[in-house]
Scaffold this motif. Structure first.
Motif, mmCIF file in Angstrom:
data_model
loop_
_atom_site.group_PDB
_atom_site.id
_atom_site.type_symbol
_atom_site.label_atom_id
_atom_site.label_comp_id
_atom_site.label_asym_id
_atom_site.label_seq_id
_atom_site.Cartn_x
_atom_site.Cartn_y
_atom_site.Cartn_z
ATOM 1 N N LEU A 25 10.003 -52.123 20.465
ATOM 2 C CA LEU A 25 11.137 -51.286 20.865
ATOM 3 C C LEU A 25 10.716 -49.831 20.973
ATOM 4 C CD1 LEU A 25 14.049 -52.769 18.694
ATOM 5 C CD2 LEU A 25 13.731 -53.004 21.160
ATOM 6 N N PHE A 64 24.020 -50.219 14.142
ATOM 7 C CA PHE A 64 22.926 -50.181 15.114
ATOM 8 C C PHE A 64 23.267 -49.253 16.283
ATOM 9 C CE2 PHE A 64 20.928 -54.605 14.120
ATOM 10 C CZ PHE A 64 20.418 -54.080 12.937
ATOM 11 N N ALA A 65 24.489 -49.383 16.791
ATOM 12 C CA ALA A 65 24.908 -48.549 17.919
ATOM 13 C C ALA A 65 24.904 -47.072 17.533
ATOM 14 C CB ALA A 65 26.289 -48.977 18.401
ATOM 15 N N ALA A 105 21.296 -45.687 17.405
ATOM 16 C CA ALA A 105 20.771 -45.386 18.733
ATOM 17 C C ALA A 105 21.438 -44.140 19.311
ATOM 18 C CB ALA A 105 20.984 -46.581 19.664
ATOM 19 N N VAL A 117 16.395 -54.363 25.965
ATOM 20 C CA VAL A 117 15.698 -53.101 26.218
ATOM 21 C C VAL A 117 14.695 -53.276 27.364
ATOM 22 C CG1 VAL A 117 14.040 -51.458 25.244
ATOM 23 C CG2 VAL A 117 16.035 -52.155 23.916
ATOM 24 N N ALA A 128 17.400 -57.924 21.164
ATOM 25 C CA ALA A 128 17.319 -56.486 21.429
ATOM 26 C C ALA A 128 16.142 -56.157 22.342
ATOM 27 C CB ALA A 128 17.204 -55.720 20.112
ATOM 28 N N ALA A 137 16.838 -43.293 22.033
ATOM 29 C CA ALA A 137 17.822 -44.278 21.588
ATOM 30 C C ALA A 137 17.141 -45.604 21.249
ATOM 31 C CB ALA A 137 18.880 -44.488 22.668
ATOM 32 N N PHE A 138 16.173 -46.012 22.069
ATOM 33 C CA PHE A 138 15.417 -47.232 21.765
ATOM 34 C C PHE A 138 14.702 -47.095 20.417
ATOM 35 C CE2 PHE A 138 14.701 -47.970 26.601
ATOM 36 C CZ PHE A 138 16.019 -48.374 26.727
ATOM 37 N N GLY A 180 17.304 -43.076 13.100
ATOM 38 C CA GLY A 180 17.931 -44.370 13.283
ATOM 39 C C GLY A 180 17.999 -45.173 12.002
ATOM 40 N N SER A 182 21.827 -45.982 10.238
ATOM 41 C CA SER A 182 22.349 -47.336 10.082
ATOM 42 C C SER A 182 22.476 -47.713 8.610
ATOM 43 C CB SER A 182 21.452 -48.336 10.805
ATOM 44 O OG SER A 182 22.004 -49.629 10.768
ATOM 45 N N ALA A 185 16.792 -48.605 12.935
ATOM 46 C CA ALA A 185 17.891 -49.319 12.290
ATOM 47 C C ALA A 185 17.453 -50.722 11.863
ATOM 48 C CB ALA A 185 19.084 -49.404 13.245
ATOM 49 N N LEU A 223 17.158 -47.353 17.551
ATOM 50 C CA LEU A 223 17.525 -48.756 17.318
ATOM 51 C C LEU A 223 16.431 -49.469 16.531
ATOM 52 C CD1 LEU A 223 19.407 -51.160 17.851
ATOM 53 C CD2 LEU A 223 18.189 -51.516 20.027
#
Length: 301
Positions: free
Chosen positions: A17, A61-62, A65, A147, A143, A193-194, A43, A47, A200, A197
């Motif tokens: 990721l 998680f959201a 990110a 991605v 995920a 953002a990736f 991240g 989380s 998290a 995530l």
């Protein structure tokens, strides 16, 4: 052995990721991000804190990110004013600033003591009677696929062709009346953002985070993974990550051949193995394992 393989697969997916995010930033846009681990830490802590406060896992998680992307926004604006080499130095400072903040904000992050007791994925979802690591891996695979799809869609769209043009010759893009800044900021936020995530997932996998886990070495590993596979190749990010983890995990078994090596020496030896592999790759495959795209094809395969 099955548990070990699942654990290796989880770590590989988390690194993958991050490599997707870095490849989008550098491989396709030319933005040097040496502060990757800072967004990873953001991240992880976001989380962990939210889920422990009662938020659902997926919302945690959201949020991880989203917050990583928002943290990237003011930093990305600097890329519009600084030369690329100065921006790279700024990113190093950013990652260390994040680490210092989470070290000193004891009331929120626990400081050097960290945050123990983070719910695992299975605990946060309230699932019983299932291997927690296997469940984490399943969610990570989902995920990674999402991605990967986003990356592929972006780089094969008009937006993707524009960011590759910015990477190749930003002045030429300006001469056509386009404004590279908006595209660069967007890419930097999406890639971050990736990474957020990935942080998290990491927090809920290890269930304990401290500032010492978020050191520049992690950024180095992700860069190596991207270079192994081939910068500017979507599939290269995945392949490079698998090769990197293969070297890191395979070098663990050097202890069997070198029984007198201490733990500290073994850590240095493993890093040396990765370094030698990188030098050999640069000698014989300077464009990475997948190599450079053939003439007349879109970069991004």
């Amino acid at each position: 052995m099955e548990s070990y393989l699942v654990a290796v697969a989880v770590v590989t997916a988390i690194y993958m990721l991050m490599t997707f995010g870095l490849n989008l930033q550098y491989g396709f846009t030319g933005l040097i991000n040496f502060g990757l681990v800072g967004f990873f830490a953001i991240g992880a802590y976001t989380s962990a804190l939210l889920v422990m406060a009662g938020w659902p896992l997926l919302l945690g998680f959201a949020a991880a990110a989203l917050l990583a992307a928002l943290a990237a926004w003011p930093v990305a604006l600097l890329s519009l004013r600084l030369r690329i080499e100065y921006f790279a130095i700024v990113m190093l400072g950013f990652s260390e600033t994040v680490r210092l903040v989470i070290t000193n904000e004891r009331a929120l992050t626990g400081g050097v003591q960290g945050i123990p007791g983070i719910p695992s994925v299975a605990q946060a979802l309230g699932v019983e009677g299932v291997d927690g690591n296997l469940l984490t891996l399943i969610l990570l695979v989902v995920a990674v696929i999402l991605v990967l799809a986003v990356n592929w869609r972006l780089v094969h769209s008009p937006f993707g062709r524009m960011i590759q043009a910015i990477r190749d010759d930003e002045e030429a893009v300006r001469s056509l009346g386009k404004h590279p800044g908006r595209f660069k900021v967007t890419v930097f936020m999406v890639g971050s953002a990736f990474t957020g995530l990935a942080g998290a997932f990491y927090a809920h996998y290890v269930t304990f985070v401290t500032p010492e886990q978020f050191v520049p070495l992690l950024t180095f590993y992700v860069w190596v993974a991207m270079i192994f596979g081939g910068a500017g190749r979507v599939g290269g990010a995945a392949i490079g990550t698998i090769v990197l983890i293969g070297f890191l995990e395979g070098s663990r078994f050097l202890r069997d051949a070198l029984p007198g090596v201490s733990e500290v020496e073994m850590a240095s030896l493993r890093l040396g193995v990765v370094g030698v592999a990188l030098m050999l790759l640069m000698r014989f495959r300077p464009d990475g394992i997948l190599g450079a795209p053939s003439a007349g094809t879109k970069k991004g395969g």
